[in-house]
Design an enzyme around this catalytic site. Sequence first.
Site, PDB file in Angstrom:
ATOM      1  N   HIS A   7      -2.567  13.205   6.281  1.00 53.96           N
ATOM      2  CA  HIS A   7      -3.525  14.326   6.206  1.00 53.96           C
ATOM      3  C   HIS A   7      -4.073  14.658   7.601  1.00 53.96           C
ATOM      4  CE1 HIS A   7      -6.133  16.484   3.017  1.00 53.96           C
ATOM      5  NE2 HIS A   7      -6.133  17.194   4.135  1.00 53.96           N
ATOM      6  N   PHE A  22      -5.128  19.185  10.125  1.00 50.60           N
ATOM      7  CA  PHE A  22      -6.332  19.785  10.753  1.00 50.60           C
ATOM      8  C   PHE A  22      -6.630  19.143  12.107  1.00 50.60           C
ATOM      9  CE2 PHE A  22      -9.385  16.317  10.657  1.00 50.60           C
ATOM     10  CZ  PHE A  22      -8.687  15.402   9.885  1.00 50.60           C
ATOM     11  N   THR A  76       1.387  20.644   2.844  1.00 51.01           N
ATOM     12  CA  THR A  76       0.227  20.359   3.709  1.00 51.01           C
ATOM     13  C   THR A  76      -1.057  20.813   3.014  1.00 51.01           C
ATOM     14  OG1 THR A  76       0.456  22.504   4.783  1.00 51.01           O
ATOM     15  CG2 THR A  76       1.521  20.640   5.883  1.00 51.01           C
ATOM     16  N   LYS A 130      -4.568  32.163   4.379  1.00 52.17           N
ATOM     17  CA  LYS A 130      -4.638  32.088   5.847  1.00 52.17           C
ATOM     18  C   LYS A 130      -3.542  31.184   6.422  1.00 52.17           C
ATOM     19  CE  LYS A 130      -9.060  31.121   5.318  1.00 52.17           C
ATOM     20  NZ  LYS A 130      -9.258  31.634   3.953  1.00 52.17           N
ATOM     21  N   ASP A 146       1.989  16.003   4.156  1.00 53.07           N
ATOM     22  CA  ASP A 146       0.774  15.666   4.913  1.00 53.07           C
ATOM     23  C   ASP A 146      -0.337  15.275   3.951  1.00 53.07           C
ATOM     24  OD1 ASP A 146      -0.732  15.447   7.382  1.00 53.07           O
ATOM     25  OD2 ASP A 146      -1.816  17.253   6.749  1.00 53.07           O
ATOM     26  N   GLU A 172      -3.857   9.962  -2.401  1.00 51.01           N
ATOM     27  CA  GLU A 172      -4.135   9.566  -1.013  1.00 51.01           C
ATOM     28  C   GLU A 172      -5.529   8.964  -0.832  1.00 51.01           C
ATOM     29  OE1 GLU A 172      -3.777  13.577   0.779  1.00 51.01           O
ATOM     30  OE2 GLU A 172      -5.858  13.362   1.386  1.00 51.01           O
ATOM     31  N   ARG A 204      -2.598  20.235  -0.855  1.00 53.32           N
ATOM     32  CA  ARG A 204      -3.247  19.132  -1.562  1.00 53.32           C
ATOM     33  C   ARG A 204      -2.175  18.390  -2.359  1.00 53.32           C
ATOM     34  NH1 ARG A 204      -6.741  19.589   1.511  1.00 53.32           N
ATOM     35  NH2 ARG A 204      -8.960  19.947   1.172  1.00 53.32           N
TER      36      ARG A 204
HETATM   37  N1  LIG Z   1      -3.511  19.352   5.627  1.00 52.03           N
HETATM   38  C1  LIG Z   1      -4.685  19.738   6.102  1.00 52.03           C
HETATM   39  O1  LIG Z   1      -5.237  19.125   7.035  1.00 52.03           O
HETATM   40  C2  LIG Z   1      -5.356  20.947   5.534  1.00 52.03           C
HETATM   41  C3  LIG Z   1      -6.291  21.647   6.306  1.00 52.03           C
HETATM   42  C4  LIG Z   1      -6.876  22.794   5.790  1.00 52.03           C
HETATM   43  C5  LIG Z   1      -6.555  23.242   4.507  1.00 52.03           C
HETATM   44  N2  LIG Z   1      -5.683  22.530   3.759  1.00 52.03           N
HETATM   45  C6  LIG Z   1      -5.325  22.996   2.399  1.00 52.03           C
HETATM   46  O2  LIG Z   1      -4.652  24.236   2.538  1.00 52.03           O
HETATM   47  C7  LIG Z   1      -5.018  25.062   1.424  1.00 52.03           C
HETATM   48  C8  LIG Z   1      -4.838  26.511   1.825  1.00 52.03           C
HETATM   49  O3  LIG Z   1      -5.779  26.846   2.838  1.00 52.03           O
HETATM   50  P1  LIG Z   1      -6.000  28.367   3.284  1.00 52.03           P
HETATM   51  O4  LIG Z   1      -7.002  28.319   4.368  1.00 52.03           O
HETATM   52  O5  LIG Z   1      -4.706  29.042   3.505  1.00 52.03           O
HETATM   53  O6  LIG Z   1      -6.684  28.952   1.951  1.00 52.03           O
HETATM   54  P2  LIG Z   1      -6.784  30.458   1.505  1.00 52.03           P
HETATM   55  O7  LIG Z   1      -7.878  30.523   0.502  1.00 52.03           O
HETATM   56  O8  LIG Z   1      -6.832  31.368   2.688  1.00 52.03           O
HETATM   57  O9  LIG Z   1      -5.373  30.731   0.772  1.00 52.03           O
HETATM   58  C9  LIG Z   1      -5.035  30.208  -0.481  1.00 52.03           C
HETATM   59  C10 LIG Z   1      -4.096  31.212  -1.149  1.00 52.03           C
HETATM   60  O10 LIG Z   1      -3.655  30.634  -2.370  1.00 52.03           O
HETATM   61  C11 LIG Z   1      -3.663  31.660  -3.346  1.00 52.03           C
HETATM   62  N3  LIG Z   1      -3.752  31.083  -4.680  1.00 52.03           N
HETATM   63  C12 LIG Z   1      -4.848  30.634  -5.328  1.00 52.03           C
HETATM   64  N4  LIG Z   1      -4.514  30.209  -6.551  1.00 52.03           N
HETATM   65  C13 LIG Z   1      -3.190  30.386  -6.668  1.00 52.03           C
HETATM   66  C14 LIG Z   1      -2.282  30.131  -7.703  1.00 52.03           C
HETATM   67  N5  LIG Z   1      -2.682  29.647  -8.886  1.00 52.03           N
HETATM   68  N6  LIG Z   1      -0.993  30.418  -7.487  1.00 52.03           N
HETATM   69  C15 LIG Z   1      -0.597  30.949  -6.299  1.00 52.03           C
HETATM   70  N7  LIG Z   1      -1.412  31.204  -5.276  1.00 52.03           N
HETATM   71  C16 LIG Z   1      -2.700  30.932  -5.472  1.00 52.03           C
HETATM   72  C17 LIG Z   1      -4.855  32.534  -2.994  1.00 52.03           C
HETATM   73  O11 LIG Z   1      -4.735  33.836  -3.572  1.00 52.03           O
HETATM   74  C18 LIG Z   1      -4.782  32.546  -1.487  1.00 52.03           C
HETATM   75  O12 LIG Z   1      -4.006  33.617  -1.005  1.00 52.03           O
HETATM   76  C19 LIG Z   1      -6.485  24.662   1.135  1.00 52.03           C
HETATM   77  O13 LIG Z   1      -6.785  24.858  -0.214  1.00 52.03           O
HETATM   78  C20 LIG Z   1      -6.531  23.214   1.506  1.00 52.03           C
HETATM   79  O14 LIG Z   1      -6.386  22.446   0.322  1.00 52.03           O
HETATM   80  C21 LIG Z   1      -5.073  21.417   4.240  1.00 52.03           C
END
Ligand SMILES: NC(=O)c1ccc[n+]([C@@H]2O[C@H](COP(=O)([O-])OP(=O)(O)OC[C@H]3O[C@@H](n4cnc5c(N)ncnc54)[C@H](O)[C@@H]3O)[C@@H](O)[C@H]2O)c1
Length: 330
Positions: free
Chosen positions: A295, A298, A232, A153, A258, A263, A234
């Site tokens: 971080h 969000f 952004t 996403k 981020d 952290e 992990r």
């Molecule tokens: N900085 C922030 O405030 C913040 C906020 C929300 C989410 N996040 C992080 O962003 C990440 C992504 O969020 P999202 O909503 O896009 O998640 P999501 O589940 O929609 O997308 C993750 C994508 O990564 C892919 N993936 C999984 N394992 C993989 C691998 N080994 N190699 C390559 N691709 C792989 C999945 O197929 C998926 O398409 C979350 O896991 C979270 O840790 C950070």
Amino acid sequence: MRIAVFDSKRYDRIALNDANHAGHELEFFDDRLNKSTVPLAAGFDVVCPFVNDRVDEATLTELKRLGVGHVALRSAGYNGVDIAAAARLGIVVTRVPAYSPEAVAEHVFALLLTLVRKTHRAFNRVRDANFSLDGLVGFNLHGRTFGVVGAGKIGRAALDIANGFGMKLLAYDRTPDPALEQAVGCRFVPLPELLAQADIVSLHAPLFPETRHMISAESLATMKRGAVIINTSRGGLIDSSALLDALKSGQVGGVGLDVYEYEEGVFFEDLSGSAVQDDVLARLTTFPNVVITSHQGFLTDEALAAIAETVMQNVADFAAGKPLVNAVLP
Ligand SMILES: NC(=O)c1ccc[n+]([C@@H]2O[C@H](COP(=O)([O-])OP(=O)(O)OC[C@H]3O[C@@H](n4cnc5c(N)ncnc54)[C@H](O)[C@@H]3O)[C@@H](O)[C@H]2O)c1
């Protein structure tokens, strides 16, 4: 339901109280949930942790003993919870799978534009009445190659924005999506190809054991010299010590973080009155071509409201014994 909200800040309190349409009993704790603080959960039905709480097997065992049946995360990532142990103990875990991918994707570009146009340095100079432009030469995003690692996403939202800048788009995902190639005009490639070709690498894969340190000394060496990395997702996706070496050698041209590998206990806290104990983090903050935020991807009104609504809906479904659409399963 009685809900114990851990690691809560003022903005969490406001958003969760606003979304508490059913009048659940919310209690807010500053502490992060872990095996030392778990006694605070006594008498609650639900705990609501955030990204740096450590809900490991010992903590879950104690939660079970205290009668807590639901870990209602207020984050998308769930790497801080031992999901297998929760399932064994019969504790349900829910998360907020999507709240505002645009909030995080827009933060990617806040970091990226700051780095490539050096606005952080210009801001400080102008405040000091230094109006010289020496050392502030940047580069255009237009025409550069933007690669996302993890085209879910947030990765997709970042590709959409990059498309608007007129960038060439690459994506790597363990499950490539041909429809996305059509929709935004990106090309799915293997990770080594993305790293070799991208001018900007933006990380959006979740943190799993297999993705930990996917950016390592070895992979950094295969990147385009001077490329920019934005993380952004992990912190654990990047080997921070290797990143430091790549910055010192000039192999990496800029870094926007981020999130940071270590952290926990640092980000979200005001440590301005004490010395930063993490030498890698302290050194990273000294580079002019590194921008770190704590971080906050969000942290928009829209995202906070959406997170709170989903958390309270997850709790309502749990209370009503309904299927939990946002359950995290092992
Ligand atoms: N900085 C922030 O405030 C913040 C906020 C929300 C989410 N996040 C992080 O962003 C990440 C992504 O969020 P999202 O909503 O896009 O998640 P999501 O589940 O929609 O997308 C993750 C994508 O990564 C892919 N993936 C999984 N394992 C993989 C691998 N080994 N190699 C390559 N691709 C792989 C999945 O197929 C998926 O398409 C979350 O896991 C979270 O840790 C950070």
